[in-house]
Design an enzyme around this catalytic site. Sequence first.
Site, mmCIF file in Angstrom:
data_model
loop_
_atom_site.group_PDB
_atom_site.id
_atom_site.type_symbol
_atom_site.label_atom_id
_atom_site.label_comp_id
_atom_site.label_asym_id
_atom_site.label_seq_id
_atom_site.Cartn_x
_atom_site.Cartn_y
_atom_site.Cartn_z
ATOM 1 N N LYS A 1 0.843 -1.207 0.000
ATOM 2 C CA LYS A 1 0.000 0.000 0.000
ATOM 3 C C LYS A 1 0.876 1.253 0.000
ATOM 4 O O LYS A 1 0.598 2.224 -0.698
ATOM 5 C CB LYS A 1 -0.940 -0.021 1.212
ATOM 6 C CG LYS A 1 -2.056 -1.045 1.049
ATOM 7 C CD LYS A 1 -2.813 -1.328 2.336
ATOM 8 C CE LYS A 1 -3.818 -2.474 2.106
ATOM 9 N NZ LYS A 1 -4.480 -2.932 3.333
ATOM 10 N N GLN B 1 -4.438 -1.700 9.700
ATOM 11 C CA GLN B 1 -4.349 -3.013 9.051
ATOM 12 C C GLN B 1 -4.939 -4.085 9.978
ATOM 13 O O GLN B 1 -4.533 -4.208 11.130
ATOM 14 C CB GLN B 1 -2.873 -3.312 8.714
ATOM 15 C CG GLN B 1 -2.667 -4.573 7.918
ATOM 16 C CD GLN B 1 -3.296 -4.510 6.515
ATOM 17 O OE1 GLN B 1 -3.160 -3.518 5.809
ATOM 18 N NE2 GLN B 1 -3.983 -5.562 6.121
ATOM 19 N N ASP C 1 -11.043 2.987 4.360
ATOM 20 C CA ASP C 1 -11.332 1.562 4.203
ATOM 21 C C ASP C 1 -12.840 1.316 4.131
ATOM 22 O O ASP C 1 -13.270 0.223 3.757
ATOM 23 C CB ASP C 1 -10.765 0.782 5.399
ATOM 24 C CG ASP C 1 -9.559 -0.061 5.035
ATOM 25 O OD1 ASP C 1 -9.366 -0.322 3.834
ATOM 26 O OD2 ASP C 1 -8.835 -0.463 5.959
#
Length: 280
Positions: A54, A98, A121
């Site tokens: 990422k 994460q 997200d």
Amino acid sequence: MPAQIIDGKRIAQQIRSGLAQKILEMLAQGKTRPGLAVVLVGDNPASKLYVSMKQKACKEVGIYSEEHRLPAEVTQDQLLALIDELNGDPKIHGILVQLPLPAHLDEEEVIMRIHPDKDVDGFNPVNVGKMCIGSRAYLPCTPAGIMKLIDTINYDPAGKKAVVIGRSNIVGKPIAQLLLQRDATVTICHSKTKDLVAECRQADILVAAVGQPEMVKGDWVKPGAVVIDVGINRRDGKTVGDVEFDSVNEVAGWITPVPGGVGPMTIAMLLTNTVVAADK
Ligand code: NAD
């Protein structure tokens, strides 16, 4: 005749090029450079790999990114304090924690603490709720990427029968919602579904998000179906999906490969959400 391959790698690359251009335009207009903060707790090897991919992708398109590595034994309060700090940081437009987090941490509370405007997200319940009522929201990246793939082949889900295998909050449930919003008739299958094969055989669009290597076989698939393989599994030192590619390829109309299908789209949509957040 073999299926047509939906080349997620190429489509994601096109999206990234568009974002790089967009960022240049934003900077030329005096806007701030989009910024993403990635929070990694502990040292799960898969999580470390995803975070580094990422960050690399951010760099490539011109997004400022910073990584916050916390030890596995970090407390809930310490993690929440970092989220609060990032919520108030004007350089940061998107925050990504994460997952999964170590078992002693309360994942739900952490996700809820991320400000909905920085929730790139799309996991905060505010954004999940907006997605469900079809209101503007940051869409979760993997389902948003899947919808882009379906759009890229000019396939209209309206009136089609879609079957989603898997009901996780990050893939199964949201992709079912997005397909429903596009007027597909959607069935969600899961580990307690009685006759999974019979359900799959009816699908015009089949999305496999199970985490079981090569579970979906060619004779589960309706001829001509669009098959989207979300799975990322390791088998005999290779990355394989939830779909047995060779047999399904003979029956389906379109298929996403693993790797090179959904995976690159997930990252492209994360970058897209971050640029949208900064441009607001
Ligand atoms: P998960 O483990 O949270 O959910 C799996 C789902 O599959 C569950 O809802 C379960 O009920 C269902 N299931 C399990 N066994 C089943 C069976 N035998 N029959 C029918 N249903 C069954 O997984 P997830 O987070 O949704 O991820 C699914 C897969 O997608 C994993 O391989 C994961 O690595 C991958 N993934 C890929 C991306 C990407 O960007 N490509 C993103 C997220 C997840």
